[in-house]
Design a protein around this motif. Sequence first.
Motif, short mmCIF file in Angstrom:
data_model
loop_
_atom_site.label_atom_id
_atom_site.label_comp_id
_atom_site.label_asym_id
_atom_site.label_seq_id
_atom_site.Cartn_x
_atom_site.Cartn_y
_atom_site.Cartn_z
N TYR A 172 0.86 -1.19 0.00
CA TYR A 172 0.00 0.00 0.00
C TYR A 172 0.89 1.23 0.00
CZ TYR A 172 -3.05 3.71 1.66
OH TYR A 172 -3.72 4.90 1.79
N LEU A 173 0.63 2.16 -0.91
CA LEU A 173 1.38 3.40 -0.99
C LEU A 173 0.42 4.58 -0.92
CD1 LEU A 173 3.89 2.63 -3.89
CD2 LEU A 173 4.28 2.41 -1.43
N SER A 174 0.68 5.51 -0.02
CA SER A 174 -0.14 6.72 0.08
C SER A 174 0.24 7.69 -1.02
CB SER A 174 0.06 7.39 1.45
OG SER A 174 1.36 7.96 1.52
N TYR A 191 10.00 -5.62 -8.10
CA TYR A 191 9.15 -6.36 -7.14
C TYR A 191 8.61 -7.61 -7.82
CZ TYR A 191 9.35 -2.23 -4.22
OH TYR A 191 9.80 -1.20 -3.43
N ASN A 192 9.41 -8.65 -7.83
CA ASN A 192 9.03 -9.88 -8.51
C ASN A 192 7.88 -10.60 -7.82
OD1 ASN A 192 10.89 -9.93 -10.75
ND2 ASN A 192 12.51 -10.32 -9.26
N ASN A 193 7.73 -10.42 -6.50
CA ASN A 193 6.71 -11.15 -5.75
C ASN A 193 5.41 -10.37 -5.59
OD1 ASN A 193 8.56 -13.23 -5.39
ND2 ASN A 193 9.29 -12.42 -3.43
N LEU A 194 5.41 -9.12 -5.97
CA LEU A 194 4.25 -8.27 -5.72
C LEU A 194 3.08 -8.67 -6.63
CD1 LEU A 194 3.34 -5.82 -4.03
CD2 LEU A 194 3.95 -4.37 -5.97
N VAL A 195 1.94 -9.00 -6.00
CA VAL A 195 0.75 -9.38 -6.76
C VAL A 195 -0.42 -8.44 -6.49
CG1 VAL A 195 1.38 -11.81 -6.92
CG2 VAL A 195 0.04 -11.02 -4.96
N HIS A 196 -0.34 -7.65 -5.41
CA HIS A 196 -1.46 -6.78 -5.05
C HIS A 196 -0.91 -5.41 -4.63
CE1 HIS A 196 -4.95 -5.14 -2.94
NE2 HIS A 196 -5.68 -6.12 -3.45
N CYS A 217 7.00 -4.34 -11.76
CA CYS A 217 6.14 -5.32 -11.07
C CYS A 217 5.68 -6.35 -12.10
CB CYS A 217 4.93 -4.63 -10.43
SG CYS A 217 5.35 -3.39 -9.20
N PRO A 218 6.54 -7.28 -12.50
CA PRO A 218 6.25 -8.18 -13.62
C PRO A 218 5.16 -9.20 -13.35
CG PRO A 218 8.30 -8.82 -12.54
CD PRO A 218 7.89 -7.51 -11.93
N ASN A 219 4.80 -9.40 -12.07
CA ASN A 219 3.80 -10.42 -11.74
C ASN A 219 2.58 -9.82 -11.02
OD1 ASN A 219 5.35 -12.80 -12.66
ND2 ASN A 219 6.76 -12.18 -11.02
N LEU A 220 2.41 -8.53 -11.14
CA LEU A 220 1.29 -7.86 -10.48
C LEU A 220 -0.04 -8.34 -11.07
CD1 LEU A 220 0.57 -5.64 -8.40
CD2 LEU A 220 0.55 -4.02 -10.30
N GLU A 221 -0.97 -8.72 -10.19
CA GLU A 221 -2.27 -9.23 -10.62
C GLU A 221 -3.41 -8.27 -10.34
OE1 GLU A 221 -2.84 -13.00 -8.80
OE2 GLU A 221 -1.16 -13.97 -9.84
N THR A 222 -3.36 -7.59 -9.18
CA THR A 222 -4.45 -6.70 -8.78
C THR A 222 -3.91 -5.31 -8.49
OG1 THR A 222 -5.71 -8.54 -7.83
CG2 THR A 222 -6.32 -6.32 -7.12
N LEU A 223 -4.52 -4.32 -9.11
CA LEU A 223 -4.14 -2.93 -8.92
C LEU A 223 -5.36 -2.16 -8.41
CD1 LEU A 223 -2.11 -0.61 -9.24
CD2 LEU A 223 -2.81 -0.43 -11.64
N VAL A 224 -5.21 -1.55 -7.21
CA VAL A 224 -6.32 -0.84 -6.57
C VAL A 224 -5.98 0.64 -6.48
CG1 VAL A 224 -7.78 -0.66 -4.52
CG2 VAL A 224 -6.87 -2.90 -5.22
N PHE A 225 -6.92 1.47 -6.91
CA PHE A 225 -6.77 2.92 -6.78
C PHE A 225 -7.77 3.44 -5.76
CE2 PHE A 225 -5.03 2.24 -10.99
CZ PHE A 225 -3.96 3.13 -11.05
N GLU A 226 -7.28 4.16 -4.74
CA GLU A 226 -8.15 4.90 -3.84
C GLU A 226 -8.28 6.31 -4.39
OE1 GLU A 226 -7.02 4.81 0.23
OE2 GLU A 226 -6.97 2.63 0.36
N LYS A 261 -4.52 -8.28 -13.98
CA LYS A 261 -5.77 -8.93 -14.37
C LYS A 261 -6.99 -8.24 -13.79
CE LYS A 261 -3.62 -13.51 -14.71
NZ LYS A 261 -3.64 -14.90 -14.19
N VAL A 262 -6.81 -7.59 -12.62
CA VAL A 262 -7.94 -6.97 -11.93
C VAL A 262 -7.58 -5.53 -11.55
CG1 VAL A 262 -9.49 -7.06 -9.94
CG2 VAL A 262 -8.68 -9.19 -11.00
N ILE A 263 -8.45 -4.60 -11.90
CA ILE A 263 -8.33 -3.22 -11.41
C ILE A 263 -9.56 -2.91 -10.57
CG2 ILE A 263 -8.50 -0.79 -12.06
CD1 ILE A 263 -6.60 -1.17 -14.23
N LYS A 264 -9.32 -2.38 -9.36
CA LYS A 264 -10.39 -1.92 -8.51
C LYS A 264 -10.23 -0.42 -8.31
CE LYS A 264 -10.80 -6.24 -5.90
NZ LYS A 264 -10.78 -6.85 -4.53
N ILE A 265 -11.31 0.30 -8.47
CA ILE A 265 -11.26 1.75 -8.29
C ILE A 265 -12.25 2.14 -7.20
CG2 ILE A 265 -11.58 3.99 -9.38
CD1 ILE A 265 -10.84 2.62 -12.03
N LEU A 266 -11.70 2.67 -6.11
CA LEU A 266 -12.51 3.11 -4.99
C LEU A 266 -12.73 4.62 -5.08
CD1 LEU A 266 -10.67 1.11 -2.16
CD2 LEU A 266 -12.46 0.31 -3.72
#
Length: 341
Positions: A172-174, A191-196, A217-226, A261-266
């Motif tokens: 999580y980054l502010s 960040y090879n292990n970062l998935v979320h 982030c070559p293996n990132l699966e979920t990206l969330v924007f607040e 694969k997944v983007i969530k926008i809050l």
Amino acid sequence: MNLDFDDSTRMHPGVRKQERDKIRRLFINHVDRKLALHGNAPLNRFSIKCKDDVGPAPLIGWISNVLNRQVSELVLDISSHWNWPLSSEVVACETMVQEFWESCSVSSVTLKRLTFLNFASLVEASLDLQMTHDQINKAKFSEDGPVDLEVGTMVGNATDLLMGIRNVKTLYLSDNTLEVLAFCCKPMPVYNNLVHLTIKTDRDVEWESLTALLKNCPNLETLVFEGLLHKHGMNCGSHECLCRPYEEEDIPICLSSSPVKVIKILKFGVICEDEDMDKMMEQVEYFLETMPNLEQLIIHYETYIDEDVEEVLSQFQMVPREGLTKCKIQVISDNLSLSST
């Protein structure tokens, strides 16, 4: 066992200096007594929140104490005007905590909140780093790459900090942290292990550092924007940003080659100006047009009007994804949840 300390209940701006000194001494003595009372008993969590400046010596002693007791979770929320490296003082245990402190000199002038889990098996990290206005102004005019300002202002390169958590799976980054990374983290670690990844955005903060981060982030699966606003918005046009560039062929590599694969926008729909909604709509459309592996888009829409939800879903469904993975779209409000078929 958990130990949590917070001086904010008694320390507030209206307290006189003499009274503040007394409260500070009582707080330091209280933490010292509690730590001594429990001896060397293992700790699960140690949280220390200091609204007032207790100075480096007590804090270093507390951190050394709990690290030697194999604390699993260490939470620091400190305020200070001191410029002091922890690395030379902390006698660390055999975990990545030691490696972190030895590689990164921490200035509490720039540090507002850090959450540490056990670095030996760290899977999640939350960063909220902040620069003062003076530090930002000096960083903007620096011509020497990563900022390394004089003693008393800030400690330089934040790369060591990012390197220390490079094995996390969830991050999580502010919005403040994005700004710090833009000035003080070059090059960006991989960040090879970062998935979320969760990003808090702000209309006054640019996305340059976010673009650099996503590339690594070559293996990132979920990206969330607040939130989904950033500085300049639709008028940005930079190839170093995530918004639509002026030239269509200048699609950022972090989008065109994205594994997400997944983007969530809050907080979608939260606006300060009339054009903010247009900015958010265009940004989402650009994600849909360019991210090849996107399978699901989830939008949490801040509206009580059902017709708004229907209109937004309909508009996003019309965005062409020729040659890209089919993407399911879901728009959620307090009253309604709609999904594409």
